[in-house]
Enzyme design. Structure first.
Site, short mmCIF file in Angstrom:
data_model
loop_
_atom_site.label_atom_id
_atom_site.label_comp_id
_atom_site.label_asym_id
_atom_site.label_seq_id
_atom_site.Cartn_x
_atom_site.Cartn_y
_atom_site.Cartn_z
N SER A 151 63.84 15.29 60.91
CA SER A 151 64.12 14.54 59.55
C SER A 151 64.51 13.16 60.09
CB SER A 151 65.24 15.37 59.02
OG SER A 151 65.59 14.56 57.68
N TYR A 164 73.81 18.21 58.80
CA TYR A 164 72.40 18.16 58.76
C TYR A 164 71.85 17.17 59.45
CZ TYR A 164 67.63 18.53 56.85
OH TYR A 164 66.41 18.50 56.77
#
Length: 277
Positions: A151, A164
């Site tokens: 990501s 995250y």
């Protein structure tokens, strides 16, 4: 010219393959001739993806797997090999993106580390386990390719989703270590640095105002689709990418390629042009 994009004779395992990006990757790999194992949580979603693959003439097997359970990950890989005889490709795509996980993923000083540990267990430890158990049968098969879903949050600091983002930074490091340690055994490992993709999870968890803000910083005119990421994953898993390993490929509409003031500068230039008119 040989069509290396074909995956005939290959066996692919897609973990996190029942919905969104993973489902589209599984469907594309099957369309190109691979036998695909669709692994994830949620039997109904798994069954739906398997049925869609089979309806198009593909071969697929659905497997429930919890990445927090090491034995379940090992069993998933073993079932893949037992069913199809080998393993050549792994898309390690699963992540903790449920509403509760995201709601508890706050700034560091306010973080409940039970929430931190859960995200790390799924996003980093779970993907490492998937690779750990996939590498030996890949070597036995003569080599293979691993694609991890990363990501943009793993590359840049943000004001939310701390665990995250840190976990995705770890995924990039994990992939480089896999590529380095097993390259001479015929294993390639790469990461897709994924931007804001219009999945059901994004629609349900990311406010429209925030989505619009991100779009202003894209160099493309629209958000990415799960199919866009699936195409990149399928390329890296194919023999067409046989000389590509240890890299991170952004699939983010150019989000991470420009100066941070890009959107503000565009607005300023637009305002000046209007004043000049």
């Amino acid at each position: 010219m040989q069509d290396f994009y074909r995956m005939d004779g290959k066996v692919a395992l897609v973990i996190g393959g029942s919905t969104g990006i993973g489902a589209k990757t599984a469907q594309l790999l099957a369309h190109r001739g691979a036998k695909v194992v669709v692994a994830g949580l949620g039997q109904s979603d798994i069954d739906k993806t398997v049925s869609e693959i089979e309806a198009e003439g593909g071969t697929a097997l659905g497997v429930l797997v919890d990445l927090a359970d090491e034995s379940a990950v090992a069993d998933c890989v073993q079932r893949t090999v037992d069913t199809f005889g080998a393993l050549h490709a792994l898309h390690a795509n699963a992540a903790a993106t449920g509403k509760e996980a995201l709601a508890n993923d706050v700034v560091l000083a306010d973080m409940d580390f039970a929430a931190w540990d859960y995200v790390m267990t799924i996003n980093l430890r779970g993907l490492a386990l998937a690779a750990k158990y996939s590498i030996p049968p890949m070597i036995k098969a003569g080599g293979g390719s691993i694609v991890f879903s990363g990501s943009g949050r793993g590359r840049q600091g943000h004001l939310e989703y701390t665990a995250y983002g840190v976990s995705k930074s770890g995924v990039e490091g994990l992939s480089r270590y896999v590529a380095t340690q097993y390259g001479k055994d015929g294993i390639r490992s790469n990461v897709l640095e994924i931007g804001l993709i219009m999945t059901d999870a994004v629609r349900g968890n990311v406010p429209e105002q925030l989505r619009d803000l991100f779009l202003q910083h894209h160099l493309t005119r629209e958000f990415g689709r799960p199919e866009d990421v699936a195409s990149a994953a399928a390329f890296l898993l194919s023999d067409e990418a046989r000389f590509i390993t240890g890299v991170t490929l952004p699939v983010d509409g150019g989000m991470g390629s420009h100066a941070s003031v890009y959107a503000d500068q565009r607005r300023m230039m637009s305002d000046l042009a209007t004043m000049g008119a």
